[in-house]
Design an enzyme around this catalytic site. Structure first.
Site, PDB file in Angstrom:
ATOM      1  N   LYS A 164       2.121 -20.450 -14.103  1.00 26.18           N
ATOM      2  CA  LYS A 164       1.596 -20.961 -15.383  1.00 26.18           C
ATOM      3  C   LYS A 164       2.639 -20.748 -16.480  1.00 26.18           C
ATOM      4  O   LYS A 164       3.638 -20.053 -16.265  1.00 26.18           O
ATOM      5  CB  LYS A 164       0.283 -20.253 -15.719  1.00 26.18           C
ATOM      6  N   ARG A 210     -13.920 -11.928 -20.689  1.00 24.55           N
ATOM      7  CA  ARG A 210     -13.365 -13.160 -21.247  1.00 24.55           C
ATOM      8  C   ARG A 210     -14.034 -14.333 -20.544  1.00 24.55           C
ATOM      9  O   ARG A 210     -14.813 -15.063 -21.114  1.00 24.55           O
ATOM     10  CB  ARG A 210     -11.841 -13.227 -21.048  1.00 24.55           C
ATOM     11  N   MET A 220      17.986 -16.288 -37.505  1.00 27.74           N
ATOM     12  CA  MET A 220      17.456 -17.394 -36.706  1.00 27.74           C
ATOM     13  C   MET A 220      18.417 -17.761 -35.568  1.00 27.74           C
ATOM     14  O   MET A 220      17.997 -18.030 -34.451  1.00 27.74           O
ATOM     15  CB  MET A 220      17.216 -18.613 -37.601  1.00 27.74           C
ATOM     16  N   TYR A 262      20.776 -10.459 -43.645  1.00 27.67           N
ATOM     17  CA  TYR A 262      19.837 -10.656 -44.753  1.00 27.67           C
ATOM     18  C   TYR A 262      19.296  -9.321 -45.234  1.00 27.67           C
ATOM     19  O   TYR A 262      19.111  -8.396 -44.441  1.00 27.67           O
ATOM     20  CB  TYR A 262      18.655 -11.510 -44.287  1.00 27.67           C
TER      21      TYR A 262
HETATM   22  C1  LIG Z   1      -1.701 -14.886 -15.120  1.00 25.00           C
HETATM   23  C2  LIG Z   1      -2.672 -14.532 -14.090  1.00 25.00           C
HETATM   24  C3  LIG Z   1      -2.263 -13.786 -12.964  1.00 25.00           C
HETATM   25  C4  LIG Z   1      -0.871 -13.222 -12.801  1.00 25.00           C
HETATM   26  O1  LIG Z   1      -0.762 -12.011 -13.508  1.00 25.00           O
HETATM   27  P1  LIG Z   1       0.555 -11.096 -13.350  1.00 25.00           P
HETATM   28  O2  LIG Z   1       0.243  -9.863 -14.106  1.00 25.00           O
HETATM   29  O3  LIG Z   1       1.672 -11.857 -13.991  1.00 25.00           O
HETATM   30  O4  LIG Z   1       0.769 -10.899 -11.912  1.00 25.00           O
HETATM   31  C5  LIG Z   1      -3.201 -13.529 -11.981  1.00 25.00           C
HETATM   32  N1  LIG Z   1      -4.481 -13.969 -12.100  1.00 25.00           N
HETATM   33  C6  LIG Z   1      -4.904 -14.675 -13.170  1.00 25.00           C
HETATM   34  C7  LIG Z   1      -6.317 -15.117 -13.246  1.00 25.00           C
HETATM   35  C8  LIG Z   1      -4.018 -14.976 -14.203  1.00 25.00           C
HETATM   36  O5  LIG Z   1      -4.455 -15.666 -15.261  1.00 25.00           O
END
Ligand SMILES: *Cc1c(COP(=O)(O)O)cnc(C)c1O
Length: 357
Positions: free
Chosen positions: A35, A130, A302, A254
């Site tokens: 992701k 969540r 920046m 800065y």
């Molecule tokens: C992002 C995510 C993971 C991976 O988590 P890591 O700590 O990067 O291994 C696993 N399960 C779900 C549901 C996630 O959203």
């Protein structure tokens, strides 16, 4: 000359880390979590190096579709499932595995049933509060899901605290979940990176590995994974583009954010917060120049960073700099900026060219 900043993605490190995870979870299948554009590494850049995985887990439909378009025919899990009815049509078209975390999704699924058997993940709320269903409602959810065509049902849980010390709490949660789902002969997927490393009793059928694939620590502390032989995948490189000789009383950057009482030679690096380097870094953050560790001086701009060259007298225009990567651990930079490696990886700017090694 091009602006000399670039990130290198080490594909051998990806393969190596995946193999380590395989060794740790030999009885389980692995979702490689890609992701957030593979935690900033680029899905396109990494997916083929992870081809030994059993499947890929993504967040958005766009990420899932792009994987199919690159030619990936492995299982693809949508970690939050679908967001609307149109998404469902695409899910069926490309054969994605969906997560169901809420009743509204269940209702939408019933109104738009699949025409073939799909794979469904049912998210259990294991304390994070969540997403997910409470265990009490599981029988009701299962009864509804059984009215559509399903191939495999998997219970998914995501733990709020998987630090090494939390063994007892994790065990209690697992026991409680298992007690409530034992009448079903379904699959289980409970473990993220931290649980893969430190809670083998959570591995079950499918693990979901994110951050350790990319070579950083789930706790934010590199020391915690040093022993595991995981290798950092992304190295952020740049060069010195200017040298300044400071006199006693001079300041840098800065708001006069650094002030010197001595004669001092400093270097200016082509990298700033617009490249994804955190601005709120603390003093003395390490940086590697020509193989020597030195430190950052004053505020991050920046597009530029000032560094101390007192211990690297031979450094000059064009000297190679590592901001994070194989030598300077991204966990250490993140700690210095009061964040975690996940955020730094995801924040790598689009203007930084990526080189695949
Ligand atoms: C992002 C995510 C993971 C991976 O988590 P890591 O700590 O990067 O291994 C696993 N399960 C779900 C549901 C996630 O959203």
């Amino acid at each position: 000359m091009n602006r000399p900043i670039f990130a290198v993605i080490n594909t051998n490190a990806l393969k190596h880390n995946l193999q380590l995870i395989k060794n740790m979870t030999s009885k389980s299948k692995i979702w490689s979590v890609i992701k957030a554009n593979a935690y900033g590494h680029g899905i396109k850049n990494v997916w083929k190096s992870l081809i030994q995985t059993d499947g890929f887990a993504v967040l958005t439909l766009d990420e899932a579709i792009s994987l199919r378009k690159y030619g990936c025919n492995k299982p693809i899990l949508l970690l939050e499932g679908f967001f609307n009815k149109k998404d469902l049509d695409i899910v069926y078209k490309y054969n994605f595995t969906i997560t169901i975390h809420s009743d509204w999704q269940l209702n939408m699924l019933i109104l738009n049933k699949p025409k073939y058997n799909i794979n469904v993940y049912i998210k259990i709320n294991s304390g994070m509060n969540r997403l997910g269903f409470n265990l009490k409602s599981i029988p009701r959810i299962i009864n509804i899901i059984k009215t559509i065509k399903v191939k495999n049902i998997t219970f998914m849980a995501h733990f709020a605290n998987t630090s090494r010390k939390n063994y007892k709490e994790i065990n209690n949660i697992i026991k409680f979940i298992n007690k409530n789902i034992k009448q079903y002969n379904f699959l289980r997927s409970f473990a993220n990176s931290a649980a893969i490393l430190w809670h083998p009793q959570t591995h079950y059928d499918w693990v979901r590995s994110g951050i350790i694939l990319y070579g950083a620590s789930p706790t934010g502390n590199w020391k915690d994974i040093k022993k595991n032989k995981i290798i950092p995948v992304m190295t952020l490189n740049s060069e010195i583009i200017s040298i300044q000789k400071l006199l006693p009383g001079n300041t840098v950057g800065y708001n006069d954010s650094y002030h010197t009482n001595k004669h001092r030679r400093i270097g200016i690096i082509a990298c700033g917060y617009a490249d994804g380097y955190p601005r709120n870094i603390s003093n003395n953050t390490p940086i590697l120049v020509d193989g020597y560790i030195t430190k950052i001086l004053g505020d991050i701009s920046m597009d530029m960073i000032a560094i101390d060259l007192i211990n690297v007298p031979n450094a000059n225009i064009g000297s190679k700099v590592e901001l994070w990567g194989e030598n300077i651990k991204i966990d250490d930079i993140a700690q210095s900026a009061n964040t975690i490696s996940y955020e730094l990886m995801c924040s790598l700017s689009k203007r930084v060219p990526i080189i695949i090694k």
